[in-house]
Write a protein that holds these residues in place. Sequence first.
Motif, PDB file in Angstrom:
ATOM      1  N   HIS A 277       0.832  -1.205   0.000  1.00  0.00           N
ATOM      2  CA  HIS A 277       0.000   0.000   0.000  1.00  0.00           C
ATOM      3  C   HIS A 277       0.869   1.260   0.000  1.00  0.00           C
ATOM      4  O   HIS A 277       0.535   2.264  -0.651  1.00  0.00           O
ATOM      5  N   ARG A 278       1.994   1.198   0.717  1.00  0.00           N
ATOM      6  CA  ARG A 278       2.915   2.333   0.712  1.00  0.00           C
ATOM      7  C   ARG A 278       3.526   2.506  -0.682  1.00  0.00           C
ATOM      8  O   ARG A 278       3.706   3.637  -1.164  1.00  0.00           O
ATOM      9  N   GLU A 279       3.785   1.391  -1.351  1.00  0.00           N
ATOM     10  CA  GLU A 279       4.334   1.458  -2.706  1.00  0.00           C
ATOM     11  C   GLU A 279       3.308   2.010  -3.692  1.00  0.00           C
ATOM     12  O   GLU A 279       3.683   2.644  -4.698  1.00  0.00           O
ATOM     13  N   LEU A 280       2.018   1.804  -3.417  1.00  0.00           N
ATOM     14  CA  LEU A 280       0.972   2.395  -4.262  1.00  0.00           C
ATOM     15  C   LEU A 280       1.113   3.916  -4.281  1.00  0.00           C
ATOM     16  O   LEU A 280       1.027   4.546  -5.338  1.00  0.00           O
ATOM     17  N   VAL A 281       1.325   4.505  -3.128  1.00  0.00           N
ATOM     18  CA  VAL A 281       1.497   5.958  -3.049  1.00  0.00           C
ATOM     19  C   VAL A 281       2.748   6.381  -3.813  1.00  0.00           C
ATOM     20  O   VAL A 281       2.735   7.367  -4.570  1.00  0.00           O
ATOM     21  N   HIS A 282       3.817   5.621  -3.647  1.00  0.00           N
ATOM     22  CA  HIS A 282       5.069   5.933  -4.341  1.00  0.00           C
ATOM     23  C   HIS A 282       4.895   5.870  -5.851  1.00  0.00           C
ATOM     24  O   HIS A 282       5.301   6.788  -6.591  1.00  0.00           O
ATOM     25  N   GLN A 283       4.274   4.799  -6.340  1.00  0.00           N
ATOM     26  CA  GLN A 283       4.097   4.629  -7.784  1.00  0.00           C
ATOM     27  C   GLN A 283       3.170   5.694  -8.368  1.00  0.00           C
ATOM     28  O   GLN A 283       3.391   6.180  -9.482  1.00  0.00           O
ATOM     29  N   ALA A 284       2.137   6.085  -7.623  1.00  0.00           N
ATOM     30  CA  ALA A 284       1.241   7.137  -8.099  1.00  0.00           C
ATOM     31  C   ALA A 284       1.971   8.467  -8.177  1.00  0.00           C
ATOM     32  O   ALA A 284       1.800   9.241  -9.137  1.00  0.00           O
ATOM     33  N   ASN A 285       2.811   8.754  -7.182  1.00  0.00           N
ATOM     34  CA  ASN A 285       3.590   9.991  -7.216  1.00  0.00           C
ATOM     35  C   ASN A 285       4.540  10.018  -8.413  1.00  0.00           C
ATOM     36  O   ASN A 285       4.711  11.055  -9.066  1.00  0.00           O
ATOM     37  N   LEU A 286       5.156   8.870  -8.710  1.00  0.00           N
ATOM     38  CA  LEU A 286       6.042   8.798  -9.868  1.00  0.00           C
ATOM     39  C   LEU A 286       5.266   8.958 -11.175  1.00  0.00           C
ATOM     40  O   LEU A 286       5.736   9.613 -12.112  1.00  0.00           O
ATOM     41  N   LEU A 287       4.097   8.346 -11.250  1.00  0.00           N
ATOM     42  CA  LEU A 287       3.299   8.412 -12.473  1.00  0.00           C
ATOM     43  C   LEU A 287       2.820   9.827 -12.746  1.00  0.00           C
ATOM     44  O   LEU A 287       2.970  10.337 -13.866  1.00  0.00           O
ATOM     45  N   PHE A 288       2.231  10.466 -11.749  1.00  0.00           N
ATOM     46  CA  PHE A 288       1.595  11.757 -11.961  1.00  0.00           C
ATOM     47  C   PHE A 288       2.538  12.933 -11.707  1.00  0.00           C
ATOM     48  O   PHE A 288       2.222  14.063 -12.077  1.00  0.00           O
ATOM     49  N   GLY A 289       3.676  12.670 -11.068  1.00  0.00           N
ATOM     50  CA  GLY A 289       4.667  13.724 -10.876  1.00  0.00           C
ATOM     51  C   GLY A 289       4.162  14.910 -10.089  1.00  0.00           C
ATOM     52  O   GLY A 289       4.676  16.025 -10.251  1.00  0.00           O
ATOM     53  N   SER A 290       3.166  14.705  -9.258  1.00  0.00           N
ATOM     54  CA  SER A 290       2.554  15.817  -8.541  1.00  0.00           C
ATOM     55  C   SER A 290       1.600  15.249  -7.506  1.00  0.00           C
ATOM     56  O   SER A 290       1.391  14.037  -7.416  1.00  0.00           O
TER      57      SER A 290
END
Length: 669
Positions: A277-290
Amino acid sequence: MSLRSYFLSSAILMGAAGIIGASGPLQAKAHAAEVSGQPQPLPLPPALPTARDVSYGGTITLNVNATDLQRHILTMQETIPLPPDVSEKGGDFILLYPMWLPGDHSPTGTLDQLAGLKISAGGKQIPWVRDTVTVSAFHVQVPKGTHQLDVSYQLLTPVSPKEGRVVMTDAMVNVQWSAVSLYPAGYFTRQIQFKPQVVFPAGWSYGTALRSDGAQSGHTVTFKTVSFNTLVDSPIFSGKYFKKFDLTQDDKVPVTLNVMADRPEDLAATDDQIKAHRELVHQANLLFGSHHYDHYDFLLALTDKLGGIGLEHHQSSENSGPRGYFTKWDKTFAARDLLAHEFTHSWNGKYRRPADLWAANFNTPQRGSGLWVYEGQTQYWGYVLAARAGLMTAPQVEDALAEVAAVYDGRQGRMWRPLIDTTNDPVIAQRAPQSWRSWSRSEDYYSEGQLIWLDADTLIRKLSDNKKSLNDFADTFFATNNGSFVTSTYQFDDVVKALNAVQPYDWATFLHQRVQDIRDHAPLDGFSRTGARLTFTEKPSDYIESYSTLRHVTDFLFSLGFAVGKKGVISEVLWGSPAWQAGITRDQELVAVNGEVYDADDLKDAITAAKAKSAAPITLLLRDGDSFHTVSITYHGGLRYPHLEGKMDGLGAILSPLSGKISVTDHKE
């Protein structure tokens, strides 16, 4: 003049004006109609005031008592300061109950549950009258010199699923502010300030995107003053068994997974599960860059008592999952794209939103022409991010995509209804059960929209020699004004422009063909470009097994053409399938197969045995209410379940985690 006299006089005057003002041929026609005894329409009441983008002025206080668990009743007290012009002159003041709720895309406000409405000022009760056209509006004839209204009412929430979605149980409560609030007409809801307060059951914890103002008395929590838009967008989960997990990244923006459950043992998450679940936040931040929140709260209820929900909000989710979400991790993965889906909505839907889905208040109709982006691309990223985070494995997501491809490629309704028209379904059907969903189509913009964005992603990769992808679209289209909470609207041409900025192509035609044209097949080019192809085998995939267990259904959709739910009840029949040809409909009970009491495994064996061309028809005994009838189905195709086969490298690349790190100084404009 009383409020009732006011409405009566208005109607009489308007009617009289219509008669007195008539002349010549119109007067003659009116007279002829009157003489002939034909009825004429009465005039409608005056229209409600148009919302203005100006400050309401005062702050409305709202107290919600959420402790009456036994009777499932929420009790509200609201104090509404009146604008100076209303206080000075008195007159008609209108309160609205929210009906058009963001994320529902339709007028789903629970107005039927509102009860006990009493309005007073200075200790004296003031009568109210419901508008006869806009029935969610309440007219209050305010006496001159009145400075505030004291309003009390209850929400009689469902005591069982038969009445609607259950929001109160003995172990949890879901407070949705849209259901427990009245607000003044005539203003943009972003311009109305609320000071909310909730009384929780003793010993319970809560999760919400709202933040306490630090004032807590006993079991009463007072939250910071927010706009009504923010309030409605910030539901509360409160529970007896509650646990919080920190998912905050290196950017130091707080993200919390708030989980409540029917039983305390359901909260037993492992470190690896929380890591995903923590990696979900990380991957979303990388994808959307914001990001467009200064904190985010996942709200997750693990329950079979609280009503199911999956709703997006700018700074929180609002979701329910199976009780075994953590404790049966290997069996519940078919539900684990949900949090990824709702988290994506913080960017796609809450920050970037189709222009016709934005409205000035919660009683203005919304239009959903852009839902194939809002929900369709979110559905795509939900699966992709679930794989990248490790909430689902890549093979599990591939199996899920195979199921989507098979369902929508075989959907007979596509022969008459284009995908764009299904964006009207939230208003047309309001998610009520449909007898023939495969023919009428439903909200297909979700999953067929997902296939469109897989198609677009793979095409961008092909045209750019894998130098670009839909990741680049996400990084530019949703990443504007990093940190901004102000909704940024868009239209079709804006989507086309953003795609062309990533990879030049005739994207307008590409999207028109897939969204607005009637097409024989679902957009499956995304699979062929990756080297995969849709096929069918006699063994269900692990995804189908997980999904069937969670939904309590057995899938025979691609063989006989139906699915069977609890107690043998037919839950769906595909239009044109062998079952449809035999006259089987949903909600009939499957009693027996070939003379033996129905058992799912026995029916599978019967379908397999019937593969021989000389095999006798499969005989089914069905109960339809008080009637029984037998049907025979001649079918030799065997069991059929969708799979993907071939090279999976292309899909593997899409589903692979992004690498990198979001810096606390990253900022995009």
